[in-house]
Scaffold this motif. Structure first.
Motif, mmCIF file in Angstrom:
data_model
loop_
_atom_site.group_PDB
_atom_site.id
_atom_site.type_symbol
_atom_site.label_atom_id
_atom_site.label_comp_id
_atom_site.label_asym_id
_atom_site.label_seq_id
_atom_site.Cartn_x
_atom_site.Cartn_y
_atom_site.Cartn_z
ATOM 1 N N TYR A 31 0.841 -1.189 0.000
ATOM 2 C CA TYR A 31 0.000 0.000 0.000
ATOM 3 C C TYR A 31 0.883 1.249 0.000
ATOM 4 O O TYR A 31 1.955 1.265 0.603
ATOM 5 N N ALA A 32 0.411 2.286 -0.672
ATOM 6 C CA ALA A 32 1.124 3.562 -0.694
ATOM 7 C C ALA A 32 0.194 4.638 -0.143
ATOM 8 O O ALA A 32 -1.003 4.651 -0.440
ATOM 9 N N VAL A 33 0.742 5.500 0.692
ATOM 10 C CA VAL A 33 -0.032 6.574 1.290
ATOM 11 C C VAL A 33 0.661 7.899 1.000
ATOM 12 O O VAL A 33 1.861 8.055 1.270
ATOM 13 N N GLU A 34 -0.068 8.847 0.427
ATOM 14 C CA GLU A 34 0.492 10.171 0.171
ATOM 15 C C GLU A 34 0.498 10.977 1.469
ATOM 16 O O GLU A 34 -0.499 11.031 2.185
ATOM 17 N N THR A 35 1.632 11.572 1.790
ATOM 18 C CA THR A 35 1.733 12.378 2.999
ATOM 19 C C THR A 35 2.138 13.801 2.631
ATOM 20 O O THR A 35 2.691 14.049 1.554
ATOM 21 N N GLY A 57 9.480 11.865 13.095
ATOM 22 C CA GLY A 57 9.559 11.347 11.744
ATOM 23 C C GLY A 57 8.860 10.029 11.505
ATOM 24 O O GLY A 57 8.885 9.508 10.394
ATOM 25 N N ILE A 58 8.221 9.459 12.529
ATOM 26 C CA ILE A 58 7.636 8.137 12.345
ATOM 27 C C ILE A 58 6.134 8.118 12.660
ATOM 28 O O ILE A 58 5.552 7.050 12.763
ATOM 29 N N ASN A 59 5.523 9.281 12.843
ATOM 30 C CA ASN A 59 4.117 9.302 13.257
ATOM 31 C C ASN A 59 3.196 8.625 12.256
ATOM 32 O O ASN A 59 2.284 7.885 12.627
ATOM 33 N N HIS A 60 3.420 8.884 10.964
ATOM 34 C CA HIS A 60 2.578 8.262 9.945
ATOM 35 C C HIS A 60 2.758 6.752 9.944
ATOM 36 O O HIS A 60 1.789 5.984 9.893
ATOM 37 N N ALA A 61 4.002 6.319 9.994
ATOM 38 C CA ALA A 61 4.265 4.885 9.994
ATOM 39 C C ALA A 61 3.707 4.237 11.257
ATOM 40 O O ALA A 61 3.169 3.126 11.217
ATOM 41 N N MET A 62 3.816 4.930 12.374
ATOM 42 C CA MET A 62 3.284 4.398 13.627
ATOM 43 C C MET A 62 1.774 4.205 13.544
ATOM 44 O O MET A 62 1.231 3.162 13.930
ATOM 45 N N ALA A 63 1.081 5.230 13.016
ATOM 46 C CA ALA A 63 -0.370 5.145 12.923
ATOM 47 C C ALA A 63 -0.794 4.011 11.993
ATOM 48 O O ALA A 63 -1.720 3.244 12.306
#
Length: 299
Positions: A222-226, A277-283
């Motif tokens: 999966y790819a997520v645009e940030t 730097g890891i909030n998106h990955a953490m969520a």
């Protein structure tokens, strides 16, 4: 005999630097910086034609890369940034390298300095035992050791162009190979330059070390645009177990209650401190983890 005239290998200060490195006087090399800066020659446009000179990349930057290869061997990783002119020349290049020997280096070659900017070459090498600095404008090469004042080294003065020419002539007369610049080195340095150019054109890192990568062989992916955002997360949160279940004060998992996202607190997850730097990955990671385990619980 065959020899490409890489004059920097014969340059007094660079020869002295090579001896310091190879003799171990500097200790383990922790970092190297080299630069070569020049305005474009005003007596010709030949250097601006990539089909003839290759521009600053092949006409100027090659000297730093050749010297680095001569003392540290093959490069393991290469990443370069620079400005490309309309005709295709790269005349301003900064290259980051890590050699197979483990030495990291940064080399810069700018062949498009403005006005009457004077030619300059410099290096800075930092080792565990000593550091050495050179700047061609003042001609000083200084060695710095722990608990001692800087020592300006006495470098022999001679014409490096004459030195390399006499060396090659001697190889021809004696019919011996040019050991100081073997043909295999020439090929390897050209391959290194090609890797730098590929990185400049593609914007990617070349030759990344295998032990820094992990193969992703099984999907789904999966790819997520940030987008950039302001950090507003809390510095703490509730405790969860490895399945994402909320824990009581006594550390007991609460059945049927799964959590993910900011409520966990980005700096303390399951007792481990993490930050930045890891909030998106953490969520995404904990959201998927909690959802999968919640789904299993109701099956």
């Amino acid at each position: 005999p065959f020899m490409v005239m890489q004059v920097v290998r014969f340059w007094p200060e660079y020869r002295a630097l090579a001896r310091l490195i190879r003799s171990g006087q500097l200790g383990r090399i922790k970092n190297v910086y080299m630069s070569r800066l020049s305005s474009h020659p005003d007596w010709t446009v030949w250097h601006r034609d990539p089909e003839k000179s290759g521009g600053g990349l092949y006409d100027l930057h090659i000297h730093e890369l050749d010297f680095l290869y001569s003392v540290f061997g093959p490069a393991e990783t290469v990443y370069a940034i620079g400005d490309r002119e309309e005709n295709g020349c790269f005349n301003n290049v900064s290259t980051c390298l890590r050699f197979s020997s483990g030495v990291p280096a940064v080399a810069e070659g700018f062949m498009d300095m403005t006005g009457d900017f004077p030619f300059s070459a410099s290096f800075r090498v930092n080792g565990e035992r000593a550091s050495v600095v050179y700047e061609s404008r003042d001609g000083a090469m200084t060695l710095y050791k722990a608990d001692k004042p800087g020592e300006e080294l006495e470098i022999p003065r001679y014409d490096p162009y004459r030195e390399e020419t006499e060396y090659f002539a001697d190889c021809v007369r004696s019919k011996k190979e040019t050991a100081l610049i073997p043909g295999t080195d020439v090929i390897s340095v050209l391959e290194l330059l090609d890797a730098v150019k590929e990185s400049l054109v593609s914007g990617t890192q070349f030759g990344r070390a295998a032990d820094t990568m992990v193969a992703l062989e099984e999907g789904p992916f999966y790819a997520v645009e940030t987008v950039p955002y302001a950090y507003t997360g809390s510095t703490g949160g509730v405790r969860v177990d490895g399945n994402g279940q909320l824990l009581t004060e006594d550390g007991v998992s609460i059945e049927g209650l799964y959590l993910a996202g900011e409520i966990l607190g980005p700096t303390c997850i399951s007792g481990n401190v993490i930050f930045g730097g890891i909030n998106h990955a953490m969520a995404a990671t904990w959201g998927l983890n909690a959802a999968e385990n919640a789904a299993k619980a109701v099956e």
